[in-house]
Design a protein around this motif. Structure first.
Motif, PDB file in Angstrom:
ATOM      1  N   GLU A  11     -41.658  52.417  10.266  1.00 29.70           N
ATOM      2  CA  GLU A  11     -40.945  53.490   9.579  1.00 29.70           C
ATOM      3  C   GLU A  11     -40.167  54.312  10.598  1.00 29.70           C
ATOM      4  O   GLU A  11     -40.650  54.571  11.691  1.00 29.70           O
ATOM      5  CB  GLU A  11     -41.929  54.405   8.845  1.00 29.70           C
ATOM      6  N   GLY A  12     -38.994  54.736  10.220  1.00 33.23           N
ATOM      7  CA  GLY A  12     -38.186  55.601  11.072  1.00 33.23           C
ATOM      8  C   GLY A  12     -36.980  54.889  11.627  1.00 33.23           C
ATOM      9  O   GLY A  12     -37.026  53.698  11.933  1.00 33.23           O
ATOM     10  N   SER A  13     -35.904  55.622  11.803  1.00 30.43           N
ATOM     11  CA  SER A  13     -34.645  55.015  12.254  1.00 30.43           C
ATOM     12  C   SER A  13     -34.518  54.937  13.767  1.00 30.43           C
ATOM     13  O   SER A  13     -33.488  54.483  14.268  1.00 30.43           O
ATOM     14  CB  SER A  13     -33.461  55.779  11.664  1.00 30.43           C
ATOM     15  N   THR A  14     -35.551  55.360  14.504  1.00 26.57           N
ATOM     16  CA  THR A  14     -35.501  55.287  15.969  1.00 26.57           C
ATOM     17  C   THR A  14     -36.720  54.571  16.538  1.00 26.57           C
ATOM     18  O   THR A  14     -37.128  54.821  17.673  1.00 26.57           O
ATOM     19  CB  THR A  14     -35.370  56.699  16.592  1.00 26.57           C
ATOM     20  N   ALA A  15     -37.301  53.679  15.747  1.00 24.65           N
ATOM     21  CA  ALA A  15     -38.423  52.853  16.200  1.00 24.65           C
ATOM     22  C   ALA A  15     -38.144  51.409  15.799  1.00 24.65           C
ATOM     23  O   ALA A  15     -37.388  51.154  14.863  1.00 24.65           O
ATOM     24  CB  ALA A  15     -39.738  53.325  15.587  1.00 24.65           C
ATOM     25  N   ASP A  40     -36.808  56.826  20.346  1.00 28.59           N
ATOM     26  CA  ASP A  40     -36.423  58.234  20.298  1.00 28.59           C
ATOM     27  C   ASP A  40     -36.768  58.934  21.607  1.00 28.59           C
ATOM     28  O   ASP A  40     -37.597  58.453  22.389  1.00 28.59           O
ATOM     29  CB  ASP A  40     -37.084  58.951  19.124  1.00 28.59           C
ATOM     30  N   ARG A  90     -43.547  60.808  19.116  1.00 27.42           N
ATOM     31  CA  ARG A  90     -43.545  60.784  17.647  1.00 27.42           C
ATOM     32  C   ARG A  90     -44.882  60.263  17.122  1.00 27.42           C
ATOM     33  O   ARG A  90     -45.531  59.431  17.756  1.00 27.42           O
ATOM     34  CB  ARG A  90     -42.448  59.847  17.118  1.00 27.42           C
ATOM     35  N   GLU A 122     -40.857  52.762  20.946  1.00 25.07           N
ATOM     36  CA  GLU A 122     -40.277  54.057  20.605  1.00 25.07           C
ATOM     37  C   GLU A 122     -38.920  54.172  21.292  1.00 25.07           C
ATOM     38  O   GLU A 122     -38.839  54.095  22.517  1.00 25.07           O
ATOM     39  CB  GLU A 122     -41.191  55.190  21.071  1.00 25.07           C
ATOM     40  N   ARG A 153     -46.053  57.837  14.464  1.00 24.54           N
ATOM     41  CA  ARG A 153     -45.392  56.727  13.773  1.00 24.54           C
ATOM     42  C   ARG A 153     -46.336  56.048  12.795  1.00 24.54           C
ATOM     43  O   ARG A 153     -47.550  56.013  12.992  1.00 24.54           O
ATOM     44  CB  ARG A 153     -44.889  55.695  14.779  1.00 24.54           C
ATOM     45  N   HIS A 165     -30.997  55.575  18.031  1.00 21.77           N
ATOM     46  CA  HIS A 165     -30.704  54.936  16.746  1.00 21.77           C
ATOM     47  C   HIS A 165     -30.104  53.548  16.952  1.00 21.77           C
ATOM     48  O   HIS A 165     -30.477  52.587  16.268  1.00 21.77           O
ATOM     49  CB  HIS A 165     -29.747  55.803  15.927  1.00 21.77           C
TER      50      HIS A 165
END
Length: 138
Positions: free
Chosen positions: A43-47, A123, A127, A121, A129, A90
């Motif tokens: 989940e997430g746009s930077t992982a 980002d 985070r 990661e 995650r 990203h």
């Protein structure tokens, strides 16, 4: 049959990698599915997730390569819009991708000898995650 579980992890920020192989194998075993596929989704746009030989050299090499291909910069459109310092994050995550499908055979992940599932990661900040693992099969 379908079985789904979430993995929670805390990252140290940019370039931090985690070996998820044993956790995903435990989820596959718990599912009771003998033949099918394990879908792993970050989940997430930077992982991102993928497979690699999870050893110290490659744990250094992959993030260094990503930073050479897409270095931190204020020139990205994302930076010009948001000014949050993570435009490269990203792009790196998008290049690697958020998901991976691994065959399940005889109730176990069907991976090569030197192939492990990793989370990276991208980002710039640590985070919390979530990785969603869905096992589908019979």
């Amino acid at each position: 049959m379908v079985h789904q579980q979430q993995l929670k992890l805390r990252t140290a920020g940019h370039r931090d990698m985690h070996d998820l192989t044993e956790d995903v194998n435990r989820i596959v075993a718990k599912s009771g599915i003998q033949t099918g596929i394990a879908h792993v989704f970050a989940e997430g746009s930077t992982a991102a997730v993928g497979t690699i030989e999870f050893e110290p050299g490659l744990q250094r090499d992959l993030p260094e390569l990503l930073d050479r291909l897409m270095p931190p910069s204020r020139e990205y459109g994302h930076e010009q819009t948001w000014h949050d310092g993570n435009g490269h994050s990203h792009l790196q995550a998008t290049l690697l991708g958020p998901s991976l499908g691994v065959p399940v055979s005889d109730g176990k992940l069907h991976l090569g000898t030197w192939q492990q599932i990793f989370h990276i990661e991208c980002d710039i900040h640590p985070r919390d995650r979530t990785v969603v693992v869905t096992v589908i099969g019979e």
